[in-house]
Design a protein around this motif. Structure first.
Motif, PDB file in Angstrom:
ATOM      1  N   LEU A  58       0.851  -1.184   0.000  1.00  0.00           N
ATOM      2  CA  LEU A  58       0.000   0.000   0.000  1.00  0.00           C
ATOM      3  C   LEU A  58       0.889   1.237   0.000  1.00  0.00           C
ATOM      4  O   LEU A  58       1.891   1.289   0.718  1.00  0.00           O
ATOM      5  N   LEU A  59       0.516   2.219  -0.809  1.00  0.00           N
ATOM      6  CA  LEU A  59       1.239   3.490  -0.869  1.00  0.00           C
ATOM      7  C   LEU A  59       0.294   4.602  -0.441  1.00  0.00           C
ATOM      8  O   LEU A  59      -0.742   4.830  -1.077  1.00  0.00           O
ATOM      9  N   ASP A  60       0.641   5.294   0.637  1.00  0.00           N
ATOM     10  CA  ASP A  60      -0.156   6.403   1.153  1.00  0.00           C
ATOM     11  C   ASP A  60       0.545   7.705   0.781  1.00  0.00           C
ATOM     12  O   ASP A  60       1.627   8.009   1.299  1.00  0.00           O
ATOM     13  N   LEU A  61      -0.049   8.466  -0.122  1.00  0.00           N
ATOM     14  CA  LEU A  61       0.497   9.757  -0.540  1.00  0.00           C
ATOM     15  C   LEU A  61      -0.183  10.857   0.267  1.00  0.00           C
ATOM     16  O   LEU A  61      -1.401  11.049   0.168  1.00  0.00           O
ATOM     17  N   CYS A  62       0.605  11.583   1.039  1.00  0.00           N
ATOM     18  CA  CYS A  62       0.067  12.644   1.893  1.00  0.00           C
ATOM     19  C   CYS A  62       0.064  13.970   1.143  1.00  0.00           C
ATOM     20  O   CYS A  62       1.017  14.285   0.417  1.00  0.00           O
ATOM     21  N   PRO A  63      -0.957  14.776   1.291  1.00  0.00           N
ATOM     22  CA  PRO A  63      -1.012  16.060   0.580  1.00  0.00           C
ATOM     23  C   PRO A  63       0.054  17.017   1.100  1.00  0.00           C
ATOM     24  O   PRO A  63       0.480  16.926   2.256  1.00  0.00           O
ATOM     25  N   PRO A  64       0.504  17.945   0.261  1.00  0.00           N
ATOM     26  CA  PRO A  64       1.520  18.913   0.698  1.00  0.00           C
ATOM     27  C   PRO A  64       0.918  19.916   1.672  1.00  0.00           C
ATOM     28  O   PRO A  64      -0.291  20.173   1.674  1.00  0.00           O
ATOM     29  N   GLY A  65       1.795  20.504   2.465  1.00  0.00           N
ATOM     30  CA  GLY A  65       1.331  21.491   3.425  1.00  0.00           C
ATOM     31  C   GLY A  65       1.289  22.901   2.878  1.00  0.00           C
ATOM     32  O   GLY A  65       0.635  23.769   3.458  1.00  0.00           O
ATOM     33  N   HIS A  66       1.957  23.147   1.737  1.00  0.00           N
ATOM     34  CA  HIS A  66       2.077  24.533   1.262  1.00  0.00           C
ATOM     35  C   HIS A  66       1.009  24.910   0.248  1.00  0.00           C
ATOM     36  O   HIS A  66       0.937  26.074  -0.177  1.00  0.00           O
ATOM     37  N   THR A  67       0.166  23.950  -0.179  1.00  0.00           N
ATOM     38  CA  THR A  67      -0.875  24.258  -1.155  1.00  0.00           C
ATOM     39  C   THR A  67      -1.975  23.205  -1.050  1.00  0.00           C
ATOM     40  O   THR A  67      -1.725  22.060  -0.641  1.00  0.00           O
ATOM     41  N   ASP A  68      -3.195  23.588  -1.436  1.00  0.00           N
ATOM     42  CA  ASP A  68      -4.284  22.618  -1.504  1.00  0.00           C
ATOM     43  C   ASP A  68      -4.751  22.405  -2.944  1.00  0.00           C
ATOM     44  O   ASP A  68      -5.820  21.837  -3.193  1.00  0.00           O
ATOM     45  N   ARG A  69      -3.930  22.820  -3.909  1.00  0.00           N
ATOM     46  CA  ARG A  69      -4.330  22.771  -5.320  1.00  0.00           C
ATOM     47  C   ARG A  69      -3.749  21.560  -6.051  1.00  0.00           C
ATOM     48  O   ARG A  69      -4.137  21.270  -7.186  1.00  0.00           O
ATOM     49  N   TRP A  70      -2.809  20.867  -5.431  1.00  0.00           N
ATOM     50  CA  TRP A  70      -2.157  19.769  -6.138  1.00  0.00           C
ATOM     51  C   TRP A  70      -3.081  18.564  -6.306  1.00  0.00           C
ATOM     52  O   TRP A  70      -3.938  18.283  -5.460  1.00  0.00           O
ATOM     53  N   ARG A  71      -2.869  17.846  -7.429  1.00  0.00           N
ATOM     54  CA  ARG A  71      -3.522  16.574  -7.679  1.00  0.00           C
ATOM     55  C   ARG A  71      -2.455  15.508  -7.957  1.00  0.00           C
ATOM     56  O   ARG A  71      -1.274  15.825  -8.146  1.00  0.00           O
ATOM     57  N   VAL A  72      -2.886  14.254  -7.990  1.00  0.00           N
ATOM     58  CA  VAL A  72      -1.978  13.115  -8.162  1.00  0.00           C
ATOM     59  C   VAL A  72      -2.246  12.464  -9.516  1.00  0.00           C
ATOM     60  O   VAL A  72      -3.406  12.222  -9.884  1.00  0.00           O
ATOM     61  N   PHE A  73      -1.164  12.158 -10.228  1.00  0.00           N
ATOM     62  CA  PHE A  73      -1.275  11.513 -11.534  1.00  0.00           C
ATOM     63  C   PHE A  73      -0.348  10.299 -11.565  1.00  0.00           C
ATOM     64  O   PHE A  73       0.868  10.426 -11.433  1.00  0.00           O
ATOM     65  N   THR A  74      -0.956   9.136 -11.708  1.00  0.00           N
ATOM     66  CA  THR A  74      -0.204   7.889 -11.740  1.00  0.00           C
ATOM     67  C   THR A  74      -1.100   6.805 -12.314  1.00  0.00           C
ATOM     68  O   THR A  74      -2.336   6.902 -12.245  1.00  0.00           O
ATOM     69  N   SER A  75      -0.490   5.760 -12.860  1.00  0.00           N
ATOM     70  CA  SER A  75      -1.260   4.601 -13.316  1.00  0.00           C
ATOM     71  C   SER A  75      -1.431   3.572 -12.215  1.00  0.00           C
ATOM     72  O   SER A  75      -2.097   2.547 -12.409  1.00  0.00           O
ATOM     73  N   LEU A  76      -0.863   3.817 -11.041  1.00  0.00           N
ATOM     74  CA  LEU A  76      -1.020   2.904  -9.914  1.00  0.00           C
ATOM     75  C   LEU A  76      -2.493   2.895  -9.478  1.00  0.00           C
ATOM     76  O   LEU A  76      -3.077   3.958  -9.262  1.00  0.00           O
TER      77      LEU A  76
END
Length: 592
Positions: free
Chosen positions: A129-147
């Motif tokens: 399992l991979l847990d990706l935590c959101p960044p602290g400096h922005t709330d605009r980022w999204r995640v892009f992966t084929s996982l």
């Protein structure tokens, strides 16, 4: 999931310092002391890269507190015996803006798993399992992966969201790179399967619709090529979509294949913008896309036996890269033609450029493409100023070998068979369902037999001469039999030093001195800073060409250079340019 599921948490800890913070949780460590290992190289890039050098700190804990841990080699750690669950906390420095590593700042984060994820030795087959935590400096980022998202798990990610993703084993975890940020994106379907194009970097007015339209045609053509009946994408065994992760820079170029995605780096100038004419090198970008997508079948599933499975702690030697990279380099541009995104004259121009590059270097007389494949680890990926005189590329000469084989098969079977039949047999025999059963790679000596089985043509003499041997592929006569004329003429009519140069702050520096050319015979060397010719200062590569244009072949000139900090003087007898420019044309058509 099983109690033995291995968990990785990635925190975007320090964008200014470019540091990921990783927490690895091992439910059932080896009682006698767990071994941890980071890959020393990444598949598709055949060089020991020692990613572990970027791990800045590593601490290990069990339920009772800290656990001793020490390194046993450059990328392996031995933990002391532990009580129950083991937790490993470490930081990774990520400032490699390439398709091979990891890069992180306030604008985006990208990583290949080989840079971040320690293997739990002995448990590489366990689910992750991979847990990706959101960044602290922005709330605009999204995640892009084929996982795939970890559906059904607490904290499971939504599409493009932070949270939990799943991988069936450690190898799969490494094979789905991740991009996080605010890129420009567009999606399309190819034979019912979703594809995403993700562009990170500043590209004002990027024509996403045009790119998606062209890439869709390429993807559809390749799916149809390998699966003409089912038209099923190969990556459905490991993901529900395919993702192109594109980093846009001022002058970048390159790609790295993965089982359901690719990481690309491209020049901003190669991409189309809305309302503007198509850039001259846009087809170079499309060729890169085509090359890496073709690898989804050919390399990620059809593999040399030496790569099935990969051993990521040491070099994996094979003499077959001329098949896996060379054939891919042949089909990448051919697929642009078949998909209809370029026309035949444009394809002929790309093929001629490949010929120019291969026939320019003397290295092709000293190294076969089979030897080049085997030596990738120690020579091709460690090139220096003399490499054009000593090496041949298994990419480019491999592409010409593929063309020669294709023409040979077509001629000897009256066009009943072609190299296409070989590729489909490779897919059926060694690729289809690769991740569903124990991997069976292509044996080192299997290609002649596979070609014979697929086409009925014995190519043993061709391979002995042009693969294991060092003879040039005889393309002129083979092309003529198909109605295509191959012509060659000097690339430049002006006299020439026969060198490769680059502009330097102090003048023009010699990057390569080609063997047996005027500069070599006079004593000039790579690294020399060219100062003057016949007393006239050389300020740039353009100025050098202008000075040479005032002479004729056979003239002798006085050349001043700095070698290190020493001024040296040479007399050079100029010669006609030896580099050739090839042109292909249909007998009844214009040259390309």
């Amino acid at each position: 999931m099983k109690n033995s599921t291995i968990r990785y948490q990635v925190r975007l800890a320090d964008p200014a310092g470019h540091r990921f913070a990783i927490t690895l949780t091992i439910p059932r460590p080896e009682p006698g002391g767990q071994i941890l290992r980071l890959p020393a190289w990444i598949p598709g890039s055949y060089l020991i890269r020692d990613f572990a050098r970027q791990i800045e700190s590593l601490l290990v804990f069990d339920a009772d507190g800290p656990v001793g841990c020490h390194k046993t080699d450059s990328h392996t750690w031995q933990c002391a015996p532990a009580q129950g669950r083991l937790t490993v906390e470490y930081t990774v420095y990520a400032w490699d803006l390439s398709v091979r590593g990891a890069h992180f700042d306030e604008s985006h984060a990208f990583f290949n798993g080989s840079s971040l994820f320690l293997a739990v030795v002995g448990q590489e087959d366990q689910p992750c399992l991979l847990d990706l935590c959101p960044p602290g400096h922005t709330d605009r980022w999204r995640v892009f992966t084929s996982l795939p998202e970890a559906e059904g798990e607490p904290g499971a990610a939504a599409r493009h969201g932070f949270g939990c993703y799943r991988a069936p084993d450690h190898d799969a975890l490494l094979d789905h790179p991740v991009e996080m940020g605010t890129p420009q994106c567009v999606s399309f379907e190819a034979h019912g399967t979703q594809h995403e194009l993700v562009f990170t970097g500043v590209v004002p007015g990027l024509d996403l619709a045009r790119i998606a339209q062209d890439v869709q045609k390429i993807c559809q053509a390749q799916i149809e090529f390998f699966e003409p009946e089912t038209r099923q994408a190969p990556f459905l065994d490991s993901a529900s979509r395919y993702v192109f992760l594109v980093m846009v820079t001022a002058d970048g170029y390159g790609g790295l294949e993965h089982r359901a995605s690719t990481a690309l780096i491209t020049s901003r100038a190669d991409l189309p913008t809305t309302g503007q004419p198509e850039p001259e090198d846009y087809k170079r970008f499309l060729g890169l896309v085509s090359h890496e997508y073709f690898h989804t079948w050919h390399v990620k599933r059809i593999k040399p036996a030496a790569f099935a499975p990969y051993c990521l702690d040491r070099p994996n030697f094979t003499r077959l890269l001329w098949v896996f990279e060379g054939f891919t380099s042949y089909y990448d541009d051919l697929m642009l033609l078949r998909a209809g995104v370029i026309d035949e004259p444009a394809y002929f121009g790309l093929l001629a450029r490949t010929m120019d590059g291969v026939l320019r270097g003397a290295g092709r007389h000293k190294q076969s493409v089979a030897e080049s494949s085997f030596d990738a680890w120690t020579r091709y990926y460690k090139q220096d100023e003399n490499s054009p005189n000593a090496l041949v590329s298994y990419y480019t000469k491999g592409a010409l070998v593929a063309l020669g084989l294709d023409l040979e098969i077509r001629q000897r079977t009256a066009d009943r068979h072609s190299l296409d039949d070989v590729m489909r047999l490779l897919w059926k025999r060694h690729g289809r369902g690769f991740y569903d059963h124990p991997p069976q790679g292509v044996p080192e000596t299997a290609m002649q037999g596979l070609i014979l089985e697929a086409t009925g043509v014995d190519v043993s003499d061709f391979i002995a001469r042009h693969v294991d041997g060092r003879e040039d592929v005889p393309l002129k006569d083979a092309l003529a039999r198909t109605g295509i004329t191959l012509e060659a003429s000097p690339a430049d009519q002006r006299p020439d030093l026969d060198v490769r140069t680059h502009n330097d702050a102090g003048g023009v520096r010699l990057a390569t001195v080609y063997e047996h050319g005027p500069a070599h015979l006079a004593g000039l060397s790579a690294g020399d800073l060219l100062i003057a010719i016949d007393g006239l200062r050389v300020t740039s590569d353009t100025a050098l060409k202008q000075l040479l244009a005032s002479h004729r072949p056979g003239d002798r000139v006085v050349v001043h250079v700095f070698r290190r900090d020493e001024l040296r003087r040479y007399r050079v007898q100029l010669a006609s340019a030896r580099a050739l420019k090839h042109r292909l044309r249909r007998v009844d058509g214009p040259p390309a």
